[in-house]
Design a protein around this motif. Structure first.
Motif, PDB file in Angstrom:
ATOM      1  N   VAL A 166       4.027  10.890  14.251  1.00  9.21           N
ATOM      2  CA  VAL A 166       3.501   9.921  14.192  1.00  9.21           C
ATOM      3  C   VAL A 166       1.824   9.888  13.639  1.00  9.21           C
ATOM      4  O   VAL A 166       0.936   9.716  13.131  1.00  9.21           O
ATOM      5  N   LEU A 167       1.598  11.725  14.000  1.00  4.85           N
ATOM      6  CA  LEU A 167       0.013  12.142  13.942  1.00  4.85           C
ATOM      7  C   LEU A 167       0.838  12.372  12.360  1.00  4.85           C
ATOM      8  O   LEU A 167      -0.677  12.622  11.446  1.00  4.85           O
ATOM      9  N   GLY A 168       1.248  12.286  11.903  1.00  8.26           N
ATOM     10  CA  GLY A 168       1.971  13.210  10.422  1.00  8.26           C
ATOM     11  C   GLY A 168       1.870  12.059   9.949  1.00  8.26           C
ATOM     12  O   GLY A 168       0.754  11.951   8.355  1.00  8.26           O
ATOM     13  N   SER A 169       2.405  10.722  10.302  1.00  9.93           N
ATOM     14  CA  SER A 169       1.697   9.389   9.553  1.00  9.93           C
ATOM     15  C   SER A 169       0.242   8.991   9.368  1.00  9.93           C
ATOM     16  O   SER A 169      -0.188   9.120   8.603  1.00  9.93           O
ATOM     17  N   ILE A 170      -0.557   9.837  10.319  1.00 10.95           N
ATOM     18  CA  ILE A 170      -1.704   9.108  10.925  1.00 10.95           C
ATOM     19  C   ILE A 170      -2.512   9.825   9.758  1.00 10.95           C
ATOM     20  O   ILE A 170      -3.502   9.307   8.266  1.00 10.95           O
ATOM     21  N   VAL A 171      -2.046  11.230   9.154  1.00  9.00           N
ATOM     22  CA  VAL A 171      -2.829  12.399   8.161  1.00  9.00           C
ATOM     23  C   VAL A 171      -2.580  12.244   7.050  1.00  9.00           C
ATOM     24  O   VAL A 171      -3.022  11.398   6.241  1.00  9.00           O
ATOM     25  N   VAL A 172      -1.423  10.927   6.598  1.00 10.06           N
ATOM     26  CA  VAL A 172      -0.583  10.801   5.400  1.00 10.06           C
ATOM     27  C   VAL A 172      -1.267   9.874   5.073  1.00 10.06           C
ATOM     28  O   VAL A 172      -2.147   9.219   4.347  1.00 10.06           O
ATOM     29  N   LEU A 173      -1.421   8.650   5.873  1.00 12.00           N
ATOM     30  CA  LEU A 173      -2.375   7.567   5.589  1.00 12.00           C
ATOM     31  C   LEU A 173      -3.572   7.956   5.596  1.00 12.00           C
ATOM     32  O   LEU A 173      -4.297   7.068   4.832  1.00 12.00           O
ATOM     33  N   ALA A 174      -4.075   8.384   6.308  1.00 12.48           N
ATOM     34  CA  ALA A 174      -6.021   9.469   6.165  1.00 12.48           C
ATOM     35  C   ALA A 174      -6.115   9.962   4.731  1.00 12.48           C
ATOM     36  O   ALA A 174      -6.841   9.444   3.798  1.00 12.48           O
ATOM     37  N   ILE A 175      -4.490  10.263   4.465  1.00 10.22           N
ATOM     38  CA  ILE A 175      -5.280  11.230   2.763  1.00 10.22           C
ATOM     39  C   ILE A 175      -5.260   9.944   1.686  1.00 10.22           C
ATOM     40  O   ILE A 175      -5.559  10.096   0.996  1.00 10.22           O
ATOM     41  N   GLY A 176      -4.047   8.896   1.969  1.00 11.44           N
ATOM     42  CA  GLY A 176      -3.794   8.564   0.880  1.00 11.44           C
ATOM     43  C   GLY A 176      -5.001   7.024   0.614  1.00 11.44           C
ATOM     44  O   GLY A 176      -5.180   7.016  -0.447  1.00 11.44           O
ATOM     45  N   TYR A 177      -5.884   7.291   1.756  1.00 12.17           N
ATOM     46  CA  TYR A 177      -6.227   6.113   2.085  1.00 12.17           C
ATOM     47  C   TYR A 177      -7.495   6.633   1.647  1.00 12.17           C
ATOM     48  O   TYR A 177      -9.058   6.170   0.420  1.00 12.17           O
TER      49      TYR A 177
END
Length: 291
Positions: A12-23
């Motif tokens: 979950v945390l990894g997904s949030i980080v990836v989404l934040a970076i992508g954003y």
């Protein structure tokens, strides 16, 4: 069980980080595309006066319109905003000294900057309030250019502006107008002359310089940037509507309101408005009370 919880939490945390970076990557690409956009604009030919009255008008207007607030009293430029989050916003050296404008900087280049918010390559200038200057009359703009073309050289080399992470995010979200060129009607022709008079129409002309903070309806609202106070309502429903002309003029020349409030010039630039004439201030007050 604990390993499963940790694994799920990690995913979950990894997904949030990836989404934040992508954003953020998306934000940076969007803002950079806006910053590097080339506008197809033919600058209007503006008559540049040479008489002493026009030079004097230009010298007063660069103070009244806030040019010296950003570029310094000598117009030699300075760091206007230096914040790791928002970025480094540099008001450039507008003289032709070392670090300033190129020697071949022309009247057409000045018109691109003032009327269109564009550099000589037709790309947007950062936080250059051309959305206000584009509403100037040709006479007033010509007087400003005439004065600026005779500025004494100032040798001052400054860094290039750079947009910080928060600056990118707020710009992409429409919370700050980093590129005023986007809000300008680039096909609009300057009015030849606007005659000063204590009228609502002339007050509206003067009030263009107030819109950046107080909005077009002069009702104020959200802070103009993080850390700034809520912007006051200066329309007919705000305090200034209850002031006399004399109190309004005194406030905009001294920074002290009739209620006893002391205005911070970094938040309400009364050091700029003090340069306005009595006619300009009375017309402005009349206009504000009318809306």
């Amino acid at each position: 069980m604990l390993k499963k919880i940790l694994r799920v939490t990690g995913i979950v945390l990894g997904s949030i980080v990836v989404l934040a970076i992508g954003y953020y990557v998306k934000v940076c690409i969007s803002v950079n595309n806006r910053h590097t956009k080339t506008y197809t604009v033919t600058p209007q030919v503006v008559n540049i006066p040479t008489d002493s009255a026009s030079y004097a008008l230009g010298g007063r207007l660069i103070k009244a319109k806030g040019c010296t607030d950003c570029h310094g009293d000598d117009m030699g430029g300075k760091n206007f905003i230096d914040d790791p989050a928002l970025g480094l916003i540099v008001a450039r050296n507008l003289t032709k000294g070392k670090g300033g404008l190129p020697q071949d900087y022309s009247t057409a280049d000045w018109v691109l900057a003032l009327k269109h918010g564009l550099d000589r390559d037709h790309k947007p200038l950062i936080i250059m309030p051309a959305h206000e200057y584009t509403m100037l009359s040709e006479q007033d703009m010509g007087s400003i250019i005439a004065y600026c073309q005779t500025l004494p050289n100032v040798d001052r080399e400054l860094e290039e502006s750079s947009i910080g992470p928060l600056g990118n995010i707020l710009t992409d979200a429409g919370k700050i107008a980093l590129f005023p060129a986007e809000a300008i009607d680039h096909n609009r022709t300057l009015t030849k002359e606007v005659v000063p008079a204590v009228t609502v129409a002339y007050g509206e002309y003067v009030a263009v310089a107030c819109q950046g903070c107080h909005r077009k309806n002069m009702k104020g609202g959200e802070p103009v940037a993080p850390g700034f106070p809520v912007v006051a309502d200066i329309s007919s429903t705000g305090h200034p509507a209850n002031w006399t002309d004399e109190q309004f003029i005194a406030t905009l020349r001294t920074g002290k309101t009739p209620e006893g409030k002391v205005l911070n010039p970094k938040e309400m630039p009364w050091t700029m408005t003090k340069e306005l004439t009595d006619v300009e201030l009375k017309a402005l007050h009349l206009y504000l009370k009318s809306i």
